[in-house]
Design a protein around this motif. Sequence first.
Motif, PDB file in Angstrom:
ATOM      1  N   CYS A   1      10.217  -2.894   4.418  1.00 26.74           N
ATOM      2  CA  CYS A   1      10.972  -3.462   3.287  1.00 26.74           C
ATOM      3  C   CYS A   1      10.508  -2.873   1.957  1.00 26.74           C
ATOM      4  CB  CYS A   1      10.818  -4.981   3.266  1.00 26.74           C
ATOM      5  SG  CYS A   1      11.743  -5.847   4.552  1.00 26.74           S
ATOM      6  N   ALA A   2       9.189  -2.735   1.791  1.00 23.47           N
ATOM      7  CA  ALA A   2       8.654  -2.179   0.540  1.00 23.47           C
ATOM      8  C   ALA A   2       9.109  -0.735   0.342  1.00 23.47           C
ATOM      9  CB  ALA A   2       7.132  -2.269   0.548  1.00 23.47           C
TER      10      ALA A   2
ATOM     11  N   VAL B   1       9.354  -0.919  -3.887  1.00 18.83           N
ATOM     12  CA  VAL B   1       8.521  -1.840  -4.664  1.00 18.83           C
ATOM     13  C   VAL B   1       7.663  -2.663  -3.710  1.00 18.83           C
ATOM     14  CG1 VAL B   1      10.330  -3.626  -4.710  1.00 18.83           C
ATOM     15  CG2 VAL B   1       8.495  -3.666  -6.406  1.00 18.83           C
ATOM     16  N   CYS B   2       6.391  -2.838  -4.065  1.00 13.88           N
ATOM     17  CA  CYS B   2       5.504  -3.714  -3.298  1.00 13.88           C
ATOM     18  C   CYS B   2       5.623  -5.128  -3.841  1.00 13.88           C
ATOM     19  CB  CYS B   2       4.055  -3.232  -3.405  1.00 13.88           C
ATOM     20  SG  CYS B   2       3.694  -1.761  -2.432  1.00 13.88           S
ATOM     21  N   GLN B   3       5.987  -6.042  -2.995  1.00 19.20           N
ATOM     22  CA  GLN B   3       6.085  -7.445  -3.361  1.00 19.20           C
ATOM     23  C   GLN B   3       5.983  -8.259  -2.073  1.00 19.20           C
ATOM     24  OE1 GLN B   3       9.921  -7.759  -5.231  1.00 19.20           O
ATOM     25  NE2 GLN B   3      11.045  -7.473  -3.333  1.00 19.20           N
ATOM     26  N   SER B   4       6.010  -9.564  -2.206  1.00 18.71           N
ATOM     27  CA  SER B   4       5.900 -10.396  -1.011  1.00 18.71           C
ATOM     28  C   SER B   4       7.235 -10.444  -0.274  1.00 18.71           C
ATOM     29  CB  SER B   4       5.464 -11.811  -1.377  1.00 18.71           C
ATOM     30  OG  SER B   4       5.431 -12.622  -0.217  1.00 18.71           O
ATOM     31  N   TYR B   5       7.202 -10.059   0.978  1.00 17.29           N
ATOM     32  CA  TYR B   5       8.368 -10.175   1.848  1.00 17.29           C
ATOM     33  C   TYR B   5       8.143 -11.249   2.904  1.00 17.29           C
ATOM     34  CZ  TYR B   5      10.013  -5.896  -0.313  1.00 17.29           C
ATOM     35  OH  TYR B   5      10.444  -4.963  -1.226  1.00 17.29           O
TER      36      TYR B   5
ATOM     37  N   TYR C   1      -0.220  -4.846   2.354  1.00 14.03           N
ATOM     38  CA  TYR C   1       0.224  -5.199   3.699  1.00 14.03           C
ATOM     39  C   TYR C   1      -0.765  -4.902   4.816  1.00 14.03           C
ATOM     40  CZ  TYR C   1       4.393  -5.092   0.816  1.00 14.03           C
ATOM     41  OH  TYR C   1       5.278  -5.284  -0.201  1.00 14.03           O
ATOM     42  N   ASN C   2      -1.924  -4.329   4.488  1.00 13.81           N
ATOM     43  CA  ASN C   2      -2.960  -4.119   5.485  1.00 13.81           C
ATOM     44  C   ASN C   2      -3.684  -5.447   5.737  1.00 13.81           C
ATOM     45  OD1 ASN C   2      -4.730  -2.875   7.221  1.00 13.81           O
ATOM     46  ND2 ASN C   2      -5.978  -1.967   5.623  1.00 13.81           N
TER      47      ASN C   2
END
Length: 518
Positions: free
Chosen positions: A271-272, A277-281, A252-253
Amino acid sequence: MAVCLNTDSANRMFHILAHDKYYVDKSGMIEIMNARINTMNRYICITKPRRFGKTSIANMLGAYYGRSYHSESLFGDLKISKSESYAAHLNQYNVIYLCLNDLPDAGNTYEDYIGLIKASITEDIKAAYPELKEKQFRNISDLLTATKDQFIFIIDEWDYIFSHELFPEHHSDFLEFLRNLLKDRPYVALAYMTGVLPIKKYSTGSALNMFKEYTMLKDPFFEEYFGFTEDEVKALCDKQSALTMDEIRDWYNGYQTRSGVQLYNPRSVVCALEDAVCQSYWTRTGKMDEVLFFLKYNIGEVRDDVVKMVNSIPVRIEIEKEFSAGQEKPDNKKEIYSAMIIYGLLSYHDGSLCIPNKELMLEFEASLEDEDFGYVAELVHNSGEILNATLDMNGDAVAAYLHNIHNSELPILKYNDENSLSCVVTLAYLSARNKYRMEREEKSGKGFADFIFHPIRRNLAGLILELKADDTPESAIAQIRNKEYYEKLKKENVKNILAVGISYDTHSKEHQCVIEKL
């Protein structure tokens, strides 16, 4: 019940935000706003991409300035409370808060839309000032002048009818409405407007030239308040243990202030952390948010740049003019990129254009599959074959496939170095992203592997790719072993790991590939 004048909605919304586990204190911005009240600089328009906290800031300002409630308990422990101007402006103003994305339930014309806005202001003012109730006024500005009071205007999503392409024949009428409401009016103590699209270029006849604009391209004052800084994200990460700072940074940077301070997408970070969890938001809220919407205006001109950026190679270009509200469709490369910067799809700093982070990289990688990308799309569609050949440990088939790509019509793939080979590999294995988390230049063992493919499914083999120009694939395999690039995959309990050594001879133009099981 008031709709826009001194309502409690901003206070209630900011109360919810300020008590959130992952709240970041951006109240320092209020000190800058206080200094502009009743000055020539009291007209401020801040345009940032969606999901960058614009509405949160608007609610914060409404909660701070609004006189219909006492919000000292909300701000007493925030940064603004340390400012000398804090007490002098806290809850001292009539606030007219307009969110311009509200459409009337009945009627879908511009007259219905602008009529709802006018009626909301008129009814609230006459209810608050009974002595004006029976009087007739030519327009809203005369009504507000008659109150003999001052107001702070907070206008969220000012550009809604522009970004959603509503009532295009009335865009100039809408700008005139805002001009008549705000420009040179003694009742305006402060006018704060926010949206996605800048306004200056299309303020014909100097309609809104009183506003100072702060955009993704030009913002020397407010950048750090829209997006999370590195230190702010670190503090949020300390509140949980599921995700590391490195993971959040990778996903997200990618945005920067003029001074080089790194900025993160705030909504995605929160959200992550909430979901662990890291994913596309990335939320597509309309065609103006989609990568392909802009790229399709001139795919032939931007195709090679997109391939570069998908391979983390910045594109050098000077962007001077900003894509603005009411502008015609972008018809050249600079206009396309300007629009994508404004919408947060690309980041731009010091003349370099790039894809900000992994979240948006997924969007760009998906765009390469569109048939309008021609030969690139064909490569992507066929890329499942090279993955199968790799898993079958068929090095000759892998080398042949890479050879065909490297000799394609794409100019970027003609470069005779490892950078070009890396681009070839990225395109060749693009379909693998559905089965693997693909990491480039990843730290593992005693160094950085060119590519590590982390399997999403347990039954898949982990892959480590090392690339060599004018060397041998055996040398690449030896480097994988000697520097123990397999360490991360072993820690993830990946049982089957394949080492893939790929070489490219810059003189003979030939590729070789050796695959060994570790």
